[in-house]
Enzyme design. Sequence first.
Site, PDB file in Angstrom:
ATOM      1  N   ASP A   1       0.786  -1.107   0.212  1.00 18.05           N
ATOM      2  CA  ASP A   1      -0.038   0.033  -0.057  1.00 18.05           C
ATOM      3  C   ASP A   1       0.767   1.368   0.013  1.00 18.05           C
ATOM      4  O   ASP A   1       0.386   2.287  -0.402  1.00 18.05           O
ATOM      5  CB  ASP A   1      -0.938   0.105   1.172  1.00 18.05           C
ATOM      6  CG  ASP A   1      -0.089  -0.017   2.629  1.00 18.05           C
ATOM      7  OD1 ASP A   1       1.107  -0.519   2.375  1.00 18.05           O
ATOM      8  OD2 ASP A   1      -1.011  -0.308   3.683  1.00 18.05           O
ATOM      9  N   HIS A   2       1.951   1.394   0.392  1.00 17.33           N
ATOM     10  CA  HIS A   2       2.982   2.479   0.673  1.00 17.33           C
ATOM     11  C   HIS A   2       3.439   2.834  -0.600  1.00 17.33           C
ATOM     12  O   HIS A   2       4.039   3.891  -0.756  1.00 17.33           O
ATOM     13  CB  HIS A   2       3.961   2.224   1.754  1.00 17.33           C
ATOM     14  CG  HIS A   2       3.492   2.334   3.121  1.00 17.33           C
ATOM     15  ND1 HIS A   2       2.428   1.695   3.607  1.00 17.33           N
ATOM     16  CD2 HIS A   2       3.631   3.315   4.026  1.00 17.33           C
ATOM     17  CE1 HIS A   2       2.096   2.163   4.830  1.00 17.33           C
ATOM     18  NE2 HIS A   2       3.042   2.993   5.346  1.00 17.33           N
TER      19      HIS A   2
ATOM     20  N   ASP B   1       4.087  -1.073  11.605  1.00 13.45           N
ATOM     21  CA  ASP B   1       3.505   0.253  11.215  1.00 13.45           C
ATOM     22  C   ASP B   1       3.018   0.829  12.425  1.00 13.45           C
ATOM     23  O   ASP B   1       2.127   0.375  13.279  1.00 13.45           O
ATOM     24  CB  ASP B   1       2.441   0.062  10.089  1.00 13.45           C
ATOM     25  CG  ASP B   1       2.086   1.485   9.538  1.00 13.45           C
ATOM     26  OD1 ASP B   1       2.771   1.858   8.671  1.00 13.45           O
ATOM     27  OD2 ASP B   1       1.462   2.292  10.304  1.00 13.45           O
TER      28      ASP B   1
ATOM     29  N   ARG C   1      -0.897  12.490   9.989  1.00 14.93           N
ATOM     30  CA  ARG C   1       0.210  12.960  10.171  1.00 14.93           C
ATOM     31  C   ARG C   1       0.493  14.259   9.346  1.00 14.93           C
ATOM     32  O   ARG C   1       0.002  14.376   8.158  1.00 14.93           O
ATOM     33  CB  ARG C   1       1.585  12.270  10.067  1.00 14.93           C
ATOM     34  CG  ARG C   1       1.429  11.126  11.148  1.00 14.93           C
ATOM     35  CD  ARG C   1       2.731  10.397  11.173  1.00 14.93           C
ATOM     36  NE  ARG C   1       2.590   9.714  12.555  1.00 14.93           N
ATOM     37  CZ  ARG C   1       3.068   8.329  12.356  1.00 14.93           C
ATOM     38  NH1 ARG C   1       3.908   7.828  11.308  1.00 14.93           N
ATOM     39  NH2 ARG C   1       3.013   7.560  13.674  1.00 14.93           N
TER      40      ARG C   1
ATOM     41  N   ARG D   1       9.178   2.535  11.298  1.00 13.14           N
ATOM     42  CA  ARG D   1      10.206   2.203  10.557  1.00 13.14           C
ATOM     43  C   ARG D   1      11.504   1.971  11.219  1.00 13.14           C
ATOM     44  O   ARG D   1      12.429   2.881  11.895  1.00 13.14           O
ATOM     45  CB  ARG D   1      10.336   3.282   9.363  1.00 13.14           C
ATOM     46  CG  ARG D   1      10.819   4.688   9.591  1.00 13.14           C
ATOM     47  CD  ARG D   1      10.795   5.691   8.726  1.00 13.14           C
ATOM     48  NE  ARG D   1       9.294   5.866   8.186  1.00 13.14           N
ATOM     49  CZ  ARG D   1       9.047   7.295   7.920  1.00 13.14           C
ATOM     50  NH1 ARG D   1       9.745   8.041   7.787  1.00 13.14           N
ATOM     51  NH2 ARG D   1       7.868   7.527   7.954  1.00 13.14           N
TER      52      ARG D   1
END
Length: 755
Positions: free
Chosen positions: A95-96, A160, A449, A646
């Site tokens: 998805d990223h 995540d 964010r 991360r």
Amino acid sequence: MAFDIEMIRKVYKKYPEAVEAARKATGKPLTLSEKILYTHLWNGNAGTAFTRGEDYVDFAPDRVAMQDATAQMALLQFMQAGKSKVAVPSTAHADHLILAKLGADKDLQESLNTNNEVFNFLSSVCNKYGIGFWKPGAGIIHQVVLENYAFPGGMMIGTDSHTVNAGGLGMVAIGVGGADAVDVMAGMPWELKFPKLIGIKLTGKLSGWASAKDVILKVAGILTVKGGTGAIVEYFGEGAQSLSATGKGTICNMGAEVGATTSTFGYDESIERYLRSTDRDDVADAANKIKEHLTGDAEVYENPEQYFDEVIEVNLSDLTPHLNGPFTPDLATPVAEMKEKAVKNDWPLDVEWALIGSCTNSSYEDLTRAASIVEDAVSKGLKPKATLGINPGSEQVRFTAERDGLMDSFNKFESTKIFTNACGPCIGQWDREGAEKQEKNTIVHSFNRNFAKRADGNPNTHAFVGSPEMVAAIAISGRLDFNPITDTLTNENGEQVKLAEPFGMELPSQGFAVEDNGYQAPAEDGSGIEVVVNPESNRLQLLTPFTPWDGANITGAKLLIKAEGKCTTDHISMAGPWLKYRGHLDNISNNCLIGAVNAFGGNTNAVVSQLDGNTDEVPNVARGYKAAGITSVVVGDHNYGEGSSREHAAMEPRHLGVMAVIVKSFARIHETNLKKQGMLGLTFANESDYDLIKEDDIFNFTDLNSFSDGKQLTLEVIHANGTTEKIMLNHTYNEAQIDWFKAGSALNLIRRQNA
Ligand code: MIC
Ligand code: SF4
């Protein structure tokens, strides 16, 4: 039928006895968080009570989730663990890595072309080791988890930080670094410091323009970005029950932004409705049988002050819409006060883009509320002043929304862009036209964010976080200071019109539908599957184990950078264009700390190398020290490593020869990541010693040989003029974690055990 229903039944079977044992051990009624924690102890039923905020405890999570950007490193590590299959149900989600530019179809195809190597790698590793793989376009990890895997009373970890989203269905779901996921997938216990508990009592009921998002925007303003550190936030009260399950998910999701370990809600009717509508009657039926164990005890919610470390009350009936930002998610401003505040702070008032999506707000309900605003605007002859961009949370949400006409509503605005079911702009995967000009501008979005540069790489983009309906309203007005409750807009006929209040559908009345959900089940027996990593690749690189500690004090170390102010994981290992190197440690190390502000001079990515006195980029200087056989250290401010899970933010400095990161305070996940990768993550015993550190200091550790649980470490700092300082450093390592340091990394230990 739900995935892994047998596992869920097994968890529920042990609940009554395990909860009873916990009640006995603690001698008191239990919060929901405690029930979930105590039923998931690695060593079985509780014998003693744990001290919150102090004791390290071994847990046995029920499942693991990973997303493509972190899964690469997690799985590269897992491949070294010496196992043939994962020990608990696990999934990976692509998805990223999908760039938002032209719209869903073209963008997805483009991403398949450019990321082919990585997607193939993930697909084959998953296939080999028994991991479910959700292909590119299937959706954002946390929305897919909510729709398919989350279950009340369960415990999961995910690589995540927004794994916490699953708290919306009553789980304890925690974001971790890849090395932690490797522990659980390798069948080992997972360690966590027993969290403190913050209770948030919700009274009243939302109405008008206020939404679930505003609950957490307000709470973020109260708790700030570190107020939740080390704690689970548990929501309860009649207000909690009035929220939809996906609304609860939104609130839990952004708990990451206050540093909370996770957030959760007790099982109730809205959660049951959501389970049933997502084809999981089996889970709902099983949960109903042990209902009383899937929420906090009544005594606790009656007298919360006695059982939580902190209690906050929020009356939903008083709540008004908020916009948080810019540059930090805890700067909360009620929309009604924006006019004054924006002018005072010189925030640009014109808005160019209004983005709806991300794991925090991309549910069916979110889309219906935003679509209702668009429909209303169209019917009143209004055209949007900003471009509306939408990333649906999953293919199931998208397909259902399309069937129910929501996409048609959004497309009534000619400029609307429907992007792929993926993270997109939320993680800087956005090819925004003109961003390179670095002009000062404002965007609004429903993400979680809004750190500098995060969405479009432009440090001058002021990003504000709001609910999907507020974002839609701002798309129409094109103004940051638009208050839909009081303000009117001029329509095509020159008339003054007001937007109607949003309305939404909690769940689709005809149920969810999807043709191809994008799931790939793993092979039953993966032993014959080969995972190939091309040694020439610049996207993937097999890992070389970090060197174990040689037993000597670290001496003669130099300062790589003294970071000043906010230093999030985005500053340490930027995402956006760098995401493509997430599977290649050496290449991604070229972004190491390039966003951190150097306390000497205030610039980013410019530090003086003490080898030749020249100013150079941080990664170059680090490589210079490493080549010269010199260890380096990083010094930082408060809440260092806030944000993402991360582990690249820990592995990169480690790879470049940094051995110690010394700061005023850490964000939880990052501190653990440093420990896992065999580094020293330390805090100044005396905060003001931060000020003593000079650019050209030399650092000697003097008592590493007696590194032990609860004992401070001593650092000798030698200044260029020959004077020295003795600085005391605190740490939170227990004996097992000290062994990770000694072994060079936690993974080195696992490998040794499985050899
Ligand atoms: C994020 O929202 O920052 C991310 C990208 O989802 C990260 C994970 C990552 O860095 O890959 C997170 O929140 O953990
Ligand atoms: Fe993706 Fe953004 Fe959610 Fe992170 S916060 S998982 S980048 S949508």
